[in-house]
Write an enzyme that holds these catalytic residues in place. Sequence first.
Site, short mmCIF file in Angstrom:
data_model
loop_
_atom_site.label_atom_id
_atom_site.label_comp_id
_atom_site.label_asym_id
_atom_site.label_seq_id
_atom_site.Cartn_x
_atom_site.Cartn_y
_atom_site.Cartn_z
N SER A 48 0.98 -1.01 0.02
CA SER A 48 0.11 0.01 0.02
C SER A 48 0.84 1.25 -0.06
CB SER A 48 -0.97 0.03 1.25
OG SER A 48 -0.09 0.45 2.53
N ASP A 81 -1.49 -1.62 -3.79
CA ASP A 81 -2.96 -1.56 -3.21
C ASP A 81 -3.18 -0.31 -3.07
OD1 ASP A 81 -5.05 -2.96 -2.11
OD2 ASP A 81 -4.05 -2.91 0.11
N HIS A 82 -4.44 0.19 -3.49
CA HIS A 82 -5.29 1.17 -3.38
C HIS A 82 -4.24 2.55 -3.65
CE1 HIS A 82 -8.72 -0.39 -1.64
NE2 HIS A 82 -8.15 -1.31 -0.69
N HIS A 179 -13.58 -3.03 4.86
CA HIS A 179 -12.17 -3.13 5.34
C HIS A 179 -11.90 -2.83 6.86
CE1 HIS A 179 -11.16 -1.51 1.10
NE2 HIS A 179 -10.14 -2.16 1.35
N LYS A 183 -15.44 -4.82 11.10
CA LYS A 183 -16.49 -4.83 10.23
C LYS A 183 -18.01 -4.74 10.59
CE LYS A 183 -13.31 -7.35 7.75
NZ LYS A 183 -12.21 -6.72 6.73
N GLY A 211 -11.52 -6.28 1.66
CA GLY A 211 -12.16 -6.48 2.96
C GLY A 211 -12.28 -7.88 3.34
N SER A 213 -10.91 -10.05 5.05
CA SER A 213 -10.25 -10.81 6.42
C SER A 213 -11.53 -11.18 7.05
CB SER A 213 -9.62 -9.60 7.55
OG SER A 213 -8.34 -9.52 7.07
N ASP A 256 -5.52 -8.31 4.90
CA ASP A 256 -4.48 -7.68 5.50
C ASP A 256 -4.78 -7.53 7.10
OD1 ASP A 256 -2.46 -5.83 6.26
OD2 ASP A 256 -3.33 -4.09 5.57
N ARG A 260 -2.52 -8.51 10.73
CA ARG A 260 -2.08 -7.45 11.90
C ARG A 260 -2.72 -8.24 13.24
NH1 ARG A 260 -2.82 -1.50 9.58
NH2 ARG A 260 -2.57 -2.05 7.41
P1 13P Z 1 -8.98 -6.41 5.31
O1 13P Z 1 -9.06 -5.18 6.03
O2 13P Z 1 -10.52 -7.18 5.58
O3 13P Z 1 -7.77 -7.27 5.65
O4 13P Z 1 -8.92 -5.99 3.89
C1 13P Z 1 -7.62 -5.72 2.90
C2 13P Z 1 -7.76 -5.09 1.79
O5 13P Z 1 -8.75 -5.02 1.27
C3 13P Z 1 -6.70 -4.66 1.14
O6 13P Z 1 -6.78 -3.97 -0.02
O1 G3H Z 2 -7.25 -1.62 2.30
C1 G3H Z 2 -6.21 -1.29 2.86
C2 G3H Z 2 -5.13 -2.26 3.34
O2 G3H Z 2 -5.48 -3.15 4.40
C3 G3H Z 2 -3.82 -1.23 3.50
O3 G3H Z 2 -3.66 -0.72 4.68
O4 G3H Z 2 -3.09 1.49 3.87
O5 G3H Z 2 -3.03 1.04 6.51
O6 G3H Z 2 -1.42 -0.07 4.60
P1 G3H Z 2 -2.69 0.19 4.92
ZN ZN Z 3 -8.67 -3.00 0.17
#
Ligand code: 13P
Ligand code: G3H
Ligand code: ZN
Length: 317
Positions: A48, A81-82, A179, A183, A211, A213, A256, A260
């Site tokens: 990210s 990511d994002h 995310h 949740k 999202g 997890s 993600d 954690r």
């Molecule tokens: P989680 O927060 O559910 O682990 O999702 C992670 C995610 O979408 C990272 O892009």
């Molecule tokens: O969806 C976001 C990911 O969980 C990344 O999280 O931006 O805190 O690294 P972060």
């Molecule tokens: Zn995401």
Amino acid sequence: MIVPTRVLFEHAYGKYALGAYNINNLEQTMGLFEGSMESQAPFIIQISKGARSYTDKSMLEAIIRAADQKWPDSLFAVHLDHGDEQTCYECIESGFYSSVMIDASHDPFEENVAITKRVVEAAHAKGLSVEAELGMLGGVEEDIAVDEKNACLTDPIEAKDFVAQSGCDSLACAIGTSHGAYKFSGGQGIHFDRVTAIQSQLPGFPLVMHGSSSVPADEVSRINAAGGKLKEGAKGVDPEQYLPAAKLGVCKVNIDTDGRLVWCRVHRESFNANPENFDLRPPGKIFMAEYAKFIASRNRYLGSAGQLADAFAHASR
Ligand code: 13P
Ligand code: G3H
Ligand code: ZN
């Protein structure tokens, strides 16, 4: 071996999903590779914007290159990511990434298309593929928070238009997940009817689930029993739902937060049990082993476990 994300999607489509795991440091990387090799799974490493600046983006690249050398039989893609537009261009130019995600899902449809299209042009010119997002998940991503009532599921007809107009290679869809560790309360889960409707508009096109997890209740209660103060009762995605979603075209499942939680539980319990300890290595060792176990278990739910040899042969063709 680092391969294009497209190649992994070709192999997975309709059969299984690739776990897409975020990394920030060495210990996560070690656990990710150990767990993936143990379960014989191809996977996606996600970085990210926050991870790129946590230490320095070059440190993460170096760690991943070293892991690639240590595990020459591994098979994975490296994904932003994002990303925002600027970060996408930086990653495309770096020559290190397999794919980028441009997340302009908070912009109006036309603006999302225009930004995504620009990133697609730049990425395709360098052989990278692009994940875009349409719809709005709940929770917190980067610095934007979306509450439950403002989250909205991806419209299947819009999804088809969006892909046609933007030229993106995969689509992150809002299908009922959110995310983070908090949740939605109550009955959150994947809206399978929505996934089916999106797939029928985009047959053969890789979908992505963010999202994902599960926020295991026992992990949260262990953290709290060791002095944490996490809100209990949040419910994530049931991992049993990963494979049914994969059969409907979800090729990439982003995880993600659960990693954690493993980190937090291990460190709290380790320091609680050994209050005289101030050394980072004892909990670090436990974390790497526990994270590897976690990754292997997720890969089994995703159906990616056991696919390594076949995916490797596909990638080497
Ligand atoms: P989680 O927060 O559910 O682990 O999702 C992670 C995610 O979408 C990272 O892009
Ligand atoms: O969806 C976001 C990911 O969980 C990344 O999280 O931006 O805190 O690294 P972060
Ligand atoms: Zn995401």
